[in-house]
Design an enzyme around this catalytic site. Sequence first.
Site, PDB file in Angstrom:
ATOM      1  N   ARG A  93       5.517  -6.126   7.139  1.00 28.15           N
ATOM      2  CA  ARG A  93       6.030  -7.417   7.635  1.00 28.15           C
ATOM      3  C   ARG A  93       6.002  -7.592   9.149  1.00 28.15           C
ATOM      4  O   ARG A  93       6.433  -8.655   9.637  1.00 28.15           O
ATOM      5  CB  ARG A  93       7.469  -7.654   7.142  1.00 28.15           C
ATOM      6  CG  ARG A  93       7.674  -7.551   5.634  1.00 28.15           C
ATOM      7  CD  ARG A  93       6.793  -8.487   4.871  1.00 28.15           C
ATOM      8  NE  ARG A  93       7.179  -8.608   3.460  1.00 28.15           N
ATOM      9  CZ  ARG A  93       6.375  -9.028   2.498  1.00 28.15           C
ATOM     10  NH1 ARG A  93       5.125  -9.369   2.792  1.00 28.15           N
ATOM     11  NH2 ARG A  93       6.792  -9.123   1.258  1.00 28.15           N
ATOM     12  N   ASP A  98       2.646  -1.197  -3.561  1.00 29.79           N
ATOM     13  CA  ASP A  98       2.739  -2.622  -3.245  1.00 29.79           C
ATOM     14  C   ASP A  98       4.131  -2.962  -2.699  1.00 29.79           C
ATOM     15  O   ASP A  98       4.722  -3.989  -3.048  1.00 29.79           O
ATOM     16  CB  ASP A  98       2.404  -3.489  -4.455  1.00 29.79           C
ATOM     17  CG  ASP A  98       2.141  -4.950  -4.081  1.00 29.79           C
ATOM     18  OD1 ASP A  98       1.961  -5.229  -2.887  1.00 29.79           O
ATOM     19  OD2 ASP A  98       2.147  -5.808  -4.972  1.00 29.79           O
TER      20      ASP A  98
END
Length: 447
Positions: A66, A306
Amino acid sequence: MTVLFDLILRHGTVVTPGGIVRTDIGIRDGRIAAIGDLFAASAIEDVELTGLTVLPGVIDSQVHFREPGAEHKEDLESGTAAAALGGVVGVFEMPNTRPSTTTAEAIADKLTRAKGRAWVDHAFYLGAAADNVVHLAEWERLPGCAGIKVFMGSSTGSLLVEDDATLQAVLEAGTRRVAVHCEDEARLRQRRSLAEAEGHPRAHPHWRDAETALIATKRLVGLAERAGRRVHVLHVTSAEEMDFLGHHKDWATVETTPQHLTLAAPDCYERLGTLAQMNPPIRDARHRDALWAAIAGGIVDVLGSDHAPHTLAEKDQPYPASPSGMTGVQTLVPIMLNHVAEGRLGLERLVDLTSAGPARIFGIAGKGRIAIGYDADFTVVDLKAERTITNDWIASRCGWTPFDGKRVTGWPIATILRGRTVMRDGQLLGQPVGEPIRFHEAPPPRT
């Protein structure tokens, strides 16, 4: 003659390319220097591992940390801390940040951000887009670049390559294996009303159904075979995809995730709500059983977590406005060790999926096996330890896991990165020492 090592790991049960043996490992200058009986040898640091098992360092080839742009969910320091606490020594980070990682400058920026902050070794994917195709062949060979990532279906972020012409151009630009999120965007748009009408995440695997994934996977493989380009199909979730991919292994390698191997619809959505929402979705037990069959049959090449965190406040939005994704990098090892304990796969197959497999298909230099000359990367585990995964243990900024409260057998005890112990008994040690992962097809510049 006494041989001086920097570190000796003594009496561990070691998973080597030749089998599982009880032996010692000598480390010098960050690399494995000796394997065998080192009774007469001395070292600066001596670690007793009787009763513990030493795996090649686990590599998680799909994480979303992120940064930049959404550091309230996660950043490179917190994400790699979670990796180290979970026994992971290396990560490939995805390009759907803000801004997207679609230029050489963006790769360089992430490498700069990671320096002195990353607890584990790392590489960054370059996102493919229509406006950077002409540069992909050059930029995929940048040091620290994991290769090219394509989103055929929309997910978190704005990267999207939905038409065959652009996808064909991407596949014809460069030579490294291309990692692809396979969902057909046209079908996703057509079926979104199903999710809106239901208003509950139990509709997620109906909206993003197995046919949505299979259509995209077939399109990708057909184009890859035409272009002569190796591809890697990420987070495969369905029986039909596995059956298809089992007949197209010349060009396509396959990933699945611990979440899809462990959770199943409809239970996960009724129990966890949007915390079980990810793309592609967790499907029912028929598909989960097919994933396990694909692991047993050798169709699956690697496991990736993931890892894709969102805050609980974001997840609390009404479905389908709620974002897709969950944490996973810290729980990959304990969840999979629990599957080993329950007899679903062997320890050597787990090593193939989490270290040897990633090194083989991505051309990672110096990692993926316990052998002389390789990086001294180790995931030290207690196969008999019984623990409970809790949200309090999770180091990610978002602070939650879909496996909160799950009892497991098997636990990461230490993470050793190029001969340095960065985690022991649930505690991070020293300062972050992560470095860019080296690749055969992206050699460092000559000095």
